[in-house]
Enzyme design. Sequence first.
Site, short mmCIF file in Angstrom:
data_model
loop_
_atom_site.label_atom_id
_atom_site.label_comp_id
_atom_site.label_asym_id
_atom_site.label_seq_id
_atom_site.Cartn_x
_atom_site.Cartn_y
_atom_site.Cartn_z
N SER A 148 0.83 -1.20 0.00
CA SER A 148 0.00 0.00 0.00
C SER A 148 0.86 1.26 0.00
CB SER A 148 -0.97 -0.06 1.19
OG SER A 148 -2.00 0.86 1.04
N ASP A 226 -10.18 -5.57 -3.10
CA ASP A 226 -9.56 -4.58 -2.22
C ASP A 226 -10.43 -3.31 -2.23
OD1 ASP A 226 -7.91 -2.45 -1.28
OD2 ASP A 226 -6.10 -3.49 -1.95
N HIS A 259 -7.42 -6.08 1.04
CA HIS A 259 -6.23 -5.25 1.26
C HIS A 259 -5.39 -5.74 2.45
CE1 HIS A 259 -4.07 -1.53 0.43
NE2 HIS A 259 -4.11 -1.16 1.69
N1 LIG Z 1 -9.13 1.64 7.54
C1 LIG Z 1 -7.82 1.25 7.95
C2 LIG Z 1 -6.86 1.79 6.94
C3 LIG Z 1 -5.49 1.43 7.25
C4 LIG Z 1 -5.04 0.16 6.58
O1 LIG Z 1 -5.79 -0.58 5.92
N2 LIG Z 1 -3.78 -0.08 6.77
C5 LIG Z 1 -3.15 -1.18 6.11
C6 LIG Z 1 -2.07 -0.61 5.24
S1 LIG Z 1 -2.72 0.61 4.12
C7 LIG Z 1 -2.54 -2.13 7.12
O2 LIG Z 1 -1.60 -2.82 6.81
N3 LIG Z 1 -3.06 -2.14 8.35
C8 LIG Z 1 -2.47 -2.86 9.45
C9 LIG Z 1 -2.66 -4.33 9.48
O3 LIG Z 1 -3.52 -4.88 8.75
O4 LIG Z 1 -1.93 -5.01 10.25
C10 LIG Z 1 -7.54 1.80 9.34
O5 LIG Z 1 -8.15 2.80 9.70
O6 LIG Z 1 -6.72 1.22 10.08
#
Ligand SMILES: N[C@@H](CCC(=O)N[C@@H](CS)C(=O)NCC(=O)O)C(=O)O
Length: 280
Positions: A148, A226, A259
């Site tokens: 991302s 995604d 995602h």
């Molecule tokens: N809606 C999410 C957006 C953030 C998101 O999806 N982050 C992704 C990278 S863009 C991620 O890797 N999150 C942490 C995880 O899944 O461990 C939020 O508010 O936390």
Amino acid sequence: MELITSNKVVGGWHKRYRHTSTTTQCDMTFAIFLPEAANHGKKVPVLYWLSGLTCTDENFMQKAGAFKTANELGIAIVTSDTSPRGESVADDPAANYDFGLGAGFYLNAIMPPFDKHYHMYDYVVSELPQLIKAHFPVTEQQAISGHSMGGHGALTIGLRNSDVYSSISAFSPIVHPQQCPWGVKAFTGYLGIDTSIWQQYDATALLSQQQFKQPIPILIDQGDADSFLEEQLQPWHLQKVAENINYPLTLNMREGYDHSYFFISSFIDEHLHFHAKHFS
Ligand SMILES: N[C@@H](CCC(=O)N[C@@H](CS)C(=O)NCC(=O)O)C(=O)O
């Protein structure tokens, strides 16, 4: 450099460290996975992993399931944090997840107050690899990958420094930040409104202007379920430019995947094999 945790895993080691960064002017944490082959000082190549919004060095290490294959292939993995941190580090005034802390966008900010600490581009390109080479048994061989916002970081850093990385890969990357809401918000806040400065941090612009020293191979995986695909990620922009200039880029669209790290863990082995093939 201060060791925070140390855990044996699949015969190798996962270690987290804290150090004072001269680049970001604050304490930074990173993690390294060292395969079993490195236990007795044998030098191994390194894959740098850049995570996405809201992440730290921990998300990939805990969720990607990369250790067994990285160990078999004899590859070390280093995960960086996604922004500077600490009480003195400026954050998004509205404390949203997509700007400020946890959202450094792997660039060198020039707009105050972010210009003081937000130098993630220089940190990932220079300070972190120097630290890794000074303290761990690694070769000069490096590859870069990310997810991302971190996919954006891997693509832009890899292209601009194609003489020091042998391959680039990304999961669900932001490929054209100047044309998506996350990117426009971040670039405006960190770089200001002069969009000519934005070009150096936009993978699609870099590729179309052929801003790379060597055409190192790029592998991208993207889930078609995604929720950020249409509005933020839009990998077709990069794919189209790659086709136009005959650049070695493979984009795999993966049916039904979202995602999350469930997606990353499903295809991380293929990315590790891809990078191993290009370490030679
Ligand atoms: N809606 C999410 C957006 C953030 C998101 O999806 N982050 C992704 C990278 S863009 C991620 O890797 N999150 C942490 C995880 O899944 O461990 C939020 O508010 O936390």
